[in-house]
Design an enzyme around this catalytic site. Sequence first.
Site, mmCIF file in Angstrom:
data_model
loop_
_atom_site.group_PDB
_atom_site.id
_atom_site.type_symbol
_atom_site.label_atom_id
_atom_site.label_comp_id
_atom_site.label_asym_id
_atom_site.label_seq_id
_atom_site.Cartn_x
_atom_site.Cartn_y
_atom_site.Cartn_z
ATOM 1 N N SER A 135 0.820 -1.210 0.000
ATOM 2 C CA SER A 135 0.000 0.000 0.000
ATOM 3 C C SER A 135 0.849 1.253 0.000
ATOM 4 O O SER A 135 1.947 1.272 0.547
ATOM 5 C CB SER A 135 -0.923 0.021 1.222
ATOM 6 O OG SER A 135 -1.675 1.220 1.220
ATOM 7 N N LYS A 189 -4.452 -6.846 3.365
ATOM 8 C CA LYS A 189 -4.438 -5.679 2.456
ATOM 9 C C LYS A 189 -5.858 -5.348 1.990
ATOM 10 O O LYS A 189 -6.228 -4.177 1.864
ATOM 11 C CB LYS A 189 -3.530 -5.952 1.246
ATOM 12 C CG LYS A 189 -3.590 -4.881 0.152
ATOM 13 C CD LYS A 189 -3.160 -3.519 0.666
ATOM 14 C CE LYS A 189 -2.962 -2.411 -0.315
ATOM 15 N NZ LYS A 189 -3.840 -2.184 -1.406
ATOM 16 N N HIS A 192 -7.484 -3.557 4.738
ATOM 17 C CA HIS A 192 -6.899 -2.206 4.718
ATOM 18 C C HIS A 192 -7.657 -1.336 3.717
ATOM 19 O O HIS A 192 -8.037 -0.204 4.003
ATOM 20 C CB HIS A 192 -5.411 -2.285 4.353
ATOM 21 C CG HIS A 192 -4.814 -0.984 3.909
ATOM 22 N ND1 HIS A 192 -5.048 -0.442 2.659
ATOM 23 C CD2 HIS A 192 -4.006 -0.096 4.545
ATOM 24 C CE1 HIS A 192 -4.422 0.715 2.542
ATOM 25 N NE2 HIS A 192 -3.770 0.944 3.672
ATOM 26 N N ASN A 193 -7.872 -1.868 2.531
ATOM 27 C CA ASN A 193 -8.574 -1.091 1.512
ATOM 28 C C ASN A 193 -10.030 -0.827 1.895
ATOM 29 O O ASN A 193 -10.560 0.242 1.611
ATOM 30 C CB ASN A 193 -8.511 -1.809 0.157
ATOM 31 C CG ASN A 193 -7.191 -1.561 -0.557
ATOM 32 O OD1 ASN A 193 -6.169 -1.362 0.093
ATOM 33 N ND2 ASN A 193 -7.196 -1.587 -1.868
ATOM 34 N N GLU A 196 -9.925 1.924 4.131
ATOM 35 C CA GLU A 196 -9.640 3.102 3.287
ATOM 36 C C GLU A 196 -10.948 3.647 2.673
ATOM 37 O O GLU A 196 -11.197 4.861 2.690
ATOM 38 C CB GLU A 196 -8.658 2.665 2.191
ATOM 39 C CG GLU A 196 -8.388 3.645 1.077
ATOM 40 C CD GLU A 196 -7.499 2.998 -0.014
ATOM 41 O OE1 GLU A 196 -6.433 2.442 0.326
ATOM 42 O OE2 GLU A 196 -7.884 3.043 -1.206
HETATM 43 C C1 6PG Z 1 -3.211 1.417 -1.615
HETATM 44 C C2 6PG Z 1 -4.492 1.645 -2.373
HETATM 45 C C3 6PG Z 1 -4.371 1.018 -3.717
HETATM 46 C C4 6PG Z 1 -5.324 1.572 -4.752
HETATM 47 C C5 6PG Z 1 -6.681 1.011 -4.722
HETATM 48 C C6 6PG Z 1 -7.775 2.005 -4.956
HETATM 49 O O1 6PG Z 1 -3.313 0.833 -0.547
HETATM 50 O O2 6PG Z 1 -2.166 1.829 -2.083
HETATM 51 O O3 6PG Z 1 -5.569 1.078 -1.707
HETATM 52 O O4 6PG Z 1 -4.440 -0.349 -3.541
HETATM 53 O O5 6PG Z 1 -5.282 2.915 -4.870
HETATM 54 O O6 6PG Z 1 -6.686 0.099 -5.780
HETATM 55 O O7 6PG Z 1 -8.928 1.296 -5.009
HETATM 56 P P1 6PG Z 1 -10.240 1.729 -5.729
HETATM 57 O O8 6PG Z 1 -9.917 1.970 -7.173
HETATM 58 O O9 6PG Z 1 -11.105 0.547 -5.551
HETATM 59 O O10 6PG Z 1 -10.708 2.971 -5.055
#
Ligand code: 6PG
Length: 482
Positions: A135, A189, A192-193, A196
Amino acid sequence: MTITNEGARAQIGVTGLAVMGSNIARNLARHGHTVALHNRSIAKTDALIAEHGGDGDFVRTETVEEFVGALQKPRRVLIMVKAGDPTDAVIEELAAAMEPGDIIIDGGNALYTDTIRREASLRERGLHFVGAGISGGEEGALNGPSIMPGGPKESYEALGPLLESIAAQVDGTPCCTHIGPDGSGHFVKMVHNGIEYADMQLIGEAYNLFRDALGYDADKIAEVFTEWNAGDLESYLVEITAEVLKQKDAKTGKALVDVIVDAAEQKGTGRWTVKSALDLGVPVTGIAEAVFARALSGSREQRRAAVGLASGQLADKPADAAQFTEDIRQALYASKVVAYAQGFDQIAAGSAEYDWDLHPADLATIWRGGCIIRARFLNRIKEAYDENPQLPSLILAPYFRDAIETAIDSWRRVVSTATLLGIPVPAFASSLSYYDALRAERLPAALTQGQRDFFGAHTYERTDAEGKFHTLWSGDRSEVQA
Ligand code: 6PG
C-alpha cells in the site's frame, strides 16, 4: 550502473513495469539491491533504465528465461501485474523456469482466495509463493510503502530484510512484517482497503456537511481539514483532502472538486472486503456503506431521474458554525474508530477461519506509515492491542472508549442535524447505530427469533434456560424443547 545480460547476480527481479512495478524496482535499486527487470514489452524496461538507470543497479532482461537466469538463488521475483488472469499467466511462465526453493511474490491487489489457491499449487511444485499486499500508491512504492507479505515463514527469512529495507519506517520500525500463511497478506491488504473506503466516505460526508449545511466553499473546507490534520485526526487521507480541495481548475478557475463528476469508481477491493465480511458474519457497516455510497453515486441515470423528489420540511442550517464544525470533527473521529474496529474484527474472524494467527498490534504497527490509511491514531490502536491482544472490540480499549464518550453528543447532533437537513450521512449514521447496537442491553433480535420460529420452526434460546426451544405456533402454542 546498468549492465546487460550479466550472470546470476540480481538479488531480486521485478516483472510488470507499469508505474507501481517501476517504482518498487527503483526503490529496491536505491536501497542497494541489484534488480533484474522484466516486462512483457521491452519498451517499458528500456524506458525505466533510460529515465532512472541512475537509481542503482538494474539488469535488463528480455525473456523470462533470461530474467530468471539473472537471479541469485533462492531466486526472488516480484510480480507487479494486473490482478486476476494476468497474474496466473505470469506465475505459470515463471514457475516453469524456476527451481524448488525459489520465491514468487505477488505484489498486486490479488483476491486472497486466489492467493490461497496459488500458494497451495506452487507449494506442491516446491516453490514458495508470497502474496504481499503493498500500500501507498505510486509515491509509496517509490519512497516507502507499507508491505503485508503472507506465505511460508521460511520465505520471509530470505525476503524479509529486503522488503523491510524498502518499506516506510516509523520510529525506526519498518512498515513490513510477516503477516501469516498463504492468503493472509492479501486478506489483510483487502481489509486495509475496506477501511480506506470507509475513511474516504466519512471524510466525504464531513465535506458534504460543510458544503451543504454550512455553505462553505472548497477553500474554506480545505482550511478546516488542514487544521484537523494538526490534531488527533492527523492522517494521510485528511492531509490529501485539504490538497484536493485547494486545487484550482486551470480551465474554469473554479475549485477542481467542483468540476469533477460526482460518481466514484472502484477497482473492487472494497467490494471484496464486504463480500468476505458477509461470509465471515462480521458487520463491517462503515465499509459496506462506503461501497454502497460509491455505487449510488455511480447510478447516474437513476440519480438524474430522482432529482426534485420531495425533501419534506427541512430544518434551518446550524446557527453555531464553530460548534457544528467541532461536532463534525468528533463525529468523524468516532466513526473512524468504528470503521477500524470493524476492520480489525474482520481480521480476527479471518484469522480464526483460516487459522492464520494474525496479530492485530503488528498490523497497526505496519499501517502507521507508508500506506493510504496511515494515521496518528494507529499508534493508539497498536497500544490498545499491545495491552490486550484479546480485546473484544477496539471500541472497548480505554483510550477509544473515552474518546467516544467525549464525542458521543456531537456524533448524535451531526447525524440528527444531517437527517433534518436532508443531507445523506450513511457512514456517520450507520457507525453510530452500530455503536448503539453494540452497547444495547436488548436488541430486537429476540423478535426476529420469534418470527423465525413462527414461520419456520427454527427454534430459539431462552434467557433463563439452556437448550433450544420451539413454540407450537399452529397448535396450542405451548413450548417444547427442541
Ligand atoms: C493502496 C491503495 C491502492 C489503490 C486502490 C484504490 O493501498 O495503495 O488502496 O491499492 O489505490 O486500488 O482502489 P479503488 O480503485 O477501488 O478505489
